[in-house]
Write a protein that holds these residues in place. Sequence first.
Motif, PDB file in Angstrom:
ATOM      1  N   ARG A 148       2.926 -12.043  -3.818  1.00 19.11           N
ATOM      2  CA  ARG A 148       1.745 -11.419  -4.443  1.00 19.11           C
ATOM      3  C   ARG A 148       1.362 -12.145  -5.730  1.00 19.11           C
ATOM      4  O   ARG A 148       0.206 -12.525  -5.918  1.00 19.11           O
ATOM      5  CB  ARG A 148       2.008  -9.943  -4.736  1.00 19.11           C
ATOM      6  CG  ARG A 148       0.754  -9.210  -5.219  1.00 19.11           C
ATOM      7  CD  ARG A 148       1.070  -7.833  -5.768  1.00 19.11           C
ATOM      8  NE  ARG A 148       1.860  -7.896  -6.988  1.00 19.11           N
ATOM      9  CZ  ARG A 148       1.372  -8.187  -8.212  1.00 19.11           C
ATOM     10  NH1 ARG A 148       0.104  -8.473  -8.361  1.00 19.11           N
ATOM     11  NH2 ARG A 148       2.164  -8.204  -9.261  1.00 19.11           N
TER      12      ARG A 148
ATOM     13  N   THR B 252      -3.726 -14.658   2.114  1.00 20.45           N
ATOM     14  CA  THR B 252      -4.786 -15.530   1.612  1.00 20.45           C
ATOM     15  C   THR B 252      -4.768 -16.888   2.334  1.00 20.45           C
ATOM     16  O   THR B 252      -3.835 -17.207   3.067  1.00 20.45           O
ATOM     17  CB  THR B 252      -4.606 -15.773   0.102  1.00 20.45           C
ATOM     18  OG1 THR B 252      -3.382 -16.489  -0.103  1.00 20.45           O
ATOM     19  CG2 THR B 252      -4.594 -14.459  -0.668  1.00 20.45           C
TER      20      THR B 252
ATOM     21  N   LYS C  62      -2.587 -10.675  -0.746  1.00 13.57           N
ATOM     22  CA  LYS C  62      -3.239  -9.687  -1.596  1.00 13.57           C
ATOM     23  C   LYS C  62      -2.573  -8.361  -1.287  1.00 13.57           C
ATOM     24  O   LYS C  62      -2.451  -7.985  -0.115  1.00 13.57           O
ATOM     25  CB  LYS C  62      -4.736  -9.628  -1.315  1.00 13.57           C
ATOM     26  CG  LYS C  62      -5.462 -10.870  -1.774  1.00 13.57           C
ATOM     27  CD  LYS C  62      -6.947 -10.735  -1.600  1.00 13.57           C
ATOM     28  CE  LYS C  62      -7.647 -12.006  -2.057  1.00 13.57           C
ATOM     29  NZ  LYS C  62      -9.095 -11.918  -1.873  1.00 13.57           N
TER      30      LYS C  62
ATOM     31  N   GLY D  72      -0.323 -15.548  -5.293  1.00 14.47           N
ATOM     32  CA  GLY D  72      -1.582 -15.597  -4.565  1.00 14.47           C
ATOM     33  C   GLY D  72      -1.485 -15.909  -3.086  1.00 14.47           C
ATOM     34  O   GLY D  72      -2.454 -16.341  -2.479  1.00 14.47           O
TER      35      GLY D  72
END
Length: 86
Positions: free
Chosen positions: A52, A77, A58, A55
């Motif tokens: 998390r 992501t 999410k 990145g």
Amino acid sequence: MQLNDQCVKTILSFINKELKKKDTVSFNDVMAARECKKFSVGDIGKALELLRRNGYVKAHSKFGCSELLEFSAYEVTEKGIQLLSK
């Protein structure tokens, strides 16, 4: 723990697979996953927060007493997809 650790990659792969079937993946979902049983609860929590914070997913998370109490991932992501493809 680093991003190339098997724990991190296994968890990211599991989250990616599960998010194709449902809207969110929780901390409990990851702990209950067959492929994640070989990792400790502490390592799973650290890996989730690492993913998390950097990145790769999410997610909403909550900490208490220096431990991950709640985690709910809702997206892997593009950065996370790239890590899985390596």
